[in-house]
Design a protein around this motif. Structure first.
Motif, mmCIF file in Angstrom:
data_model
loop_
_atom_site.group_PDB
_atom_site.id
_atom_site.type_symbol
_atom_site.label_atom_id
_atom_site.label_comp_id
_atom_site.label_asym_id
_atom_site.label_seq_id
_atom_site.Cartn_x
_atom_site.Cartn_y
_atom_site.Cartn_z
ATOM 1 N N GLU A 128 -10.371 1.817 1.687
ATOM 2 C CA GLU A 128 -10.074 3.046 2.432
ATOM 3 C C GLU A 128 -9.945 2.723 3.911
ATOM 4 O OE1 GLU A 128 -12.978 6.128 1.852
ATOM 5 O OE2 GLU A 128 -12.294 7.291 3.577
ATOM 6 N N VAL A 129 -8.882 3.209 4.536
ATOM 7 C CA VAL A 129 -8.624 2.937 5.958
ATOM 8 C C VAL A 129 -8.053 4.197 6.616
ATOM 9 C CG1 VAL A 129 -8.143 0.470 5.603
ATOM 10 C CG2 VAL A 129 -6.287 2.141 5.494
ATOM 11 N N GLU A 130 -8.082 4.176 7.955
ATOM 12 C CA GLU A 130 -7.376 5.199 8.725
ATOM 13 C C GLU A 130 -6.665 4.527 9.894
ATOM 14 O OE1 GLU A 130 -10.249 9.086 7.899
ATOM 15 O OE2 GLU A 130 -10.285 8.125 9.849
ATOM 16 N N ALA A 131 -5.435 4.974 10.161
ATOM 17 C CA ALA A 131 -4.687 4.475 11.312
ATOM 18 C C ALA A 131 -4.939 5.382 12.511
ATOM 19 C CB ALA A 131 -3.195 4.429 10.988
ATOM 20 N N TYR A 132 -5.185 4.755 13.666
ATOM 21 C CA TYR A 132 -5.295 5.484 14.935
ATOM 22 C C TYR A 132 -4.269 4.908 15.891
ATOM 23 C CZ TYR A 132 -9.237 7.986 13.157
ATOM 24 O OH TYR A 132 -10.019 8.812 12.399
ATOM 25 N N CYS A 133 -3.338 5.733 16.283
ATOM 26 C CA CYS A 133 -2.158 5.240 16.989
ATOM 27 C C CYS A 133 -2.257 5.505 18.488
ATOM 28 C CB CYS A 133 -0.909 5.895 16.412
ATOM 29 S SG CYS A 133 -0.674 5.455 14.667
ATOM 30 N N ALA A 134 -1.497 4.755 19.227
ATOM 31 C CA ALA A 134 -1.515 4.885 20.681
ATOM 32 C C ALA A 134 -0.550 5.978 21.130
ATOM 33 C CB ALA A 134 -1.127 3.557 21.329
ATOM 34 N N GLY A 135 -0.865 6.576 22.262
ATOM 35 C CA GLY A 135 0.068 7.488 22.915
ATOM 36 C C GLY A 135 0.135 8.882 22.333
ATOM 37 N N ILE A 136 0.572 8.984 21.089
ATOM 38 C CA ILE A 136 0.840 10.296 20.517
ATOM 39 C C ILE A 136 -0.335 10.871 19.743
ATOM 40 C CG2 ILE A 136 3.303 9.813 20.262
ATOM 41 C CD1 ILE A 136 2.620 9.356 17.215
ATOM 42 N N ASP A 137 -1.420 10.134 19.599
ATOM 43 C CA ASP A 137 -2.462 10.509 18.643
ATOM 44 C C ASP A 137 -3.723 11.014 19.338
ATOM 45 O OD1 ASP A 137 -4.229 10.741 16.554
ATOM 46 O OD2 ASP A 137 -4.305 8.597 16.093
ATOM 47 N N PRO A 138 -3.927 12.346 19.364
ATOM 48 C CA PRO A 138 -5.079 12.900 20.088
ATOM 49 C C PRO A 138 -6.420 12.577 19.439
ATOM 50 C CG PRO A 138 -3.968 14.608 18.835
ATOM 51 C CD PRO A 138 -3.121 13.370 18.714
ATOM 52 N N ARG A 168 2.244 -5.295 14.097
ATOM 53 C CA ARG A 168 3.268 -4.437 13.495
ATOM 54 C C ARG A 168 2.834 -2.997 13.649
ATOM 55 N NH1 ARG A 168 3.787 -6.473 7.537
ATOM 56 N NH2 ARG A 168 1.546 -6.741 7.815
ATOM 57 N N ASP A 169 3.634 -2.097 13.174
ATOM 58 C CA ASP A 169 3.319 -0.674 13.244
ATOM 59 C C ASP A 169 1.937 -0.393 12.655
ATOM 60 O OD1 ASP A 169 4.094 2.289 13.329
ATOM 61 O OD2 ASP A 169 3.601 1.950 11.225
ATOM 62 N N THR A 170 1.130 0.368 13.379
ATOM 63 C CA THR A 170 -0.265 0.540 12.996
ATOM 64 C C THR A 170 -0.413 1.178 11.613
ATOM 65 O OG1 THR A 170 -0.742 0.851 15.336
ATOM 66 C CG2 THR A 170 -2.476 1.438 13.788
ATOM 67 N N VAL A 171 0.403 2.171 11.321
ATOM 68 C CA VAL A 171 0.307 2.828 10.014
ATOM 69 C C VAL A 171 0.687 1.851 8.903
ATOM 70 C CG1 VAL A 171 1.253 4.666 8.565
ATOM 71 C CG2 VAL A 171 0.674 5.128 10.955
ATOM 72 N N HIS A 172 1.683 1.040 9.177
ATOM 73 C CA HIS A 172 2.089 0.025 8.196
ATOM 74 C C HIS A 172 0.962 -0.969 7.945
ATOM 75 C CE1 HIS A 172 4.866 -2.570 5.993
ATOM 76 N NE2 HIS A 172 4.353 -3.585 6.658
ATOM 77 N N VAL A 173 0.326 -1.423 9.014
ATOM 78 C CA VAL A 173 -0.787 -2.370 8.855
ATOM 79 C C VAL A 173 -1.915 -1.733 8.068
ATOM 80 C CG1 VAL A 173 -2.537 -3.707 10.082
ATOM 81 C CG2 VAL A 173 -0.195 -3.640 10.946
ATOM 82 N N ALA A 174 -2.180 -0.450 8.348
ATOM 83 C CA ALA A 174 -3.250 0.244 7.624
ATOM 84 C C ALA A 174 -3.003 0.181 6.119
ATOM 85 C CB ALA A 174 -3.343 1.690 8.098
ATOM 86 N N ARG A 175 -1.799 0.490 5.716
ATOM 87 C CA ARG A 175 -1.481 0.467 4.277
ATOM 88 C C ARG A 175 -1.587 -0.945 3.711
ATOM 89 N NH1 ARG A 175 2.682 4.879 2.647
ATOM 90 N NH2 ARG A 175 3.104 3.330 1.050
ATOM 91 N N LEU A 222 -0.921 12.255 8.049
ATOM 92 C CA LEU A 222 -1.563 11.760 6.823
ATOM 93 C C LEU A 222 -1.775 10.254 6.963
ATOM 94 C CD1 LEU A 222 0.423 13.792 4.142
ATOM 95 C CD2 LEU A 222 -1.625 14.430 5.431
ATOM 96 N N TRP A 223 -2.756 9.894 7.780
ATOM 97 C CA TRP A 223 -2.966 8.501 8.155
ATOM 98 C C TRP A 223 -4.248 7.934 7.581
ATOM 99 C CZ3 TRP A 223 -1.210 8.970 13.982
ATOM 100 C CH2 TRP A 223 0.198 9.009 14.021
ATOM 101 N N ARG A 224 -4.839 8.605 6.629
ATOM 102 C CA ARG A 224 -5.942 8.021 5.850
ATOM 103 C C ARG A 224 -5.353 7.542 4.532
ATOM 104 N NH1 ARG A 224 -9.497 10.801 1.986
ATOM 105 N NH2 ARG A 224 -11.295 9.504 1.511
ATOM 106 N N PHE A 225 -5.638 6.290 4.208
ATOM 107 C CA PHE A 225 -5.069 5.706 2.996
ATOM 108 C C PHE A 225 -6.175 5.172 2.098
ATOM 109 C CE2 PHE A 225 -1.876 5.266 6.372
ATOM 110 C CZ PHE A 225 -0.837 5.980 5.799
#
Length: 201
Positions: free
Chosen positions: A41-51, A15-22, A180-183
């Motif tokens: 505590e987690v962080e999402a790292y996404c493909a393509g758009i995330d430097p 599923r969407d990486t940010v969603h899985v992170a939460r 804001l991808w640290r949860f």
DNA sequence: GTTTCGATTGTG
DNA sequence: ACAATCGAAACC
């Protein structure tokens, strides 16, 4: 009586990486020897758009696991001495996952202390490299299947993710700070001490 | 081939 | 504030 543990299905990670992170907040990361901790505590790292993602510039030998099947573990070596662990998670675009940044120890605490030396319980698993050291996770486990197999697993023990997790920028990165991808589980004492990177004035 | 730097941590 | 420590990535 110990809480019932439910294995997370492969679809959970697909599923969407940010969603899985939460959703990974308050799940349990458990090792075969019994050492286990609650993910706080987690962080999402996404493909393509995330430097900030290791995969931003495409597939390499190091990051290949992230382009593989969701639900496996991507373990990487950094700063010449530390291991960090991710759960591969993506829906449409391969090369994304969730960095596990802190655990609340819940089982095998003595073994964790043995692995970490004389640190306080609060700092036992309160950081991405601290928790791998406490659990004994190294590059040997890169690619391990968190859904099947005899290695590390992630379980649901019936504790729901927080309804309103704290969301912040990710730690230790230079680009992608706008996301804001640290949860974080609100109020949990085992969250990593958030060091803000000092900037030369 | 050579250089740079890091999804960090412990210590000062 | 800074060193530790080394492999991958980046650069030439």
């Amino acid at each position: 009586m110990p809480p019932r543990r439910t294995r997370l299905p492969r679809a959970f990670y697909r599923r969407d990486t940010v969603h899985v992170a939460r959703e990974l907040l308050n799940k349990v990361l458990a090792m075969p020897d019994g050492r286990a901790g609650r993910i706080v505590e987690v962080e999402a790292y996404c493909a393509g758009i995330d430097p900030a993602a290791h995969t931003y510039r495409g597939r390499t030998a190091r990051n290949a696991t992230m382009f593989g099947e969701p639900g496996h573990m991507y373990v990487y070596f950094t700063y010449g001495m530390h291991w960090c662990a991710n759960a591969v998670a993506w829906e449409h675009t391969p090369g994304a996952g969730v960095l596990i940044r802190a655990l609340e120890p819940i089982a095998g605490v003595d073994a964790m202390h043995d692995a970490r030396g004389g640190v306080s319980e609060r700092l036992l698993c309160s950081g991405p490299a601290r928790l791998t050291q406490a659990l004994g996770i190294t590059g040997d486990l890169n690619g391990a299947d968190l859904v099947k197999g005899a290695g590390p697993r992630i379980y649901d023990d019936g504790t729901a993710p927080p309804l309103h997790p704290i969301a912040t920028p990710r730690i230790g990165i230079r680009h992608g700070l706008e996301h804001l991808w640290r949860f974080v589980v609100p109020g949990n004492l085992h969250v990593s001490p958030a060091r803000v990177k000092m900037v030369q004035a």
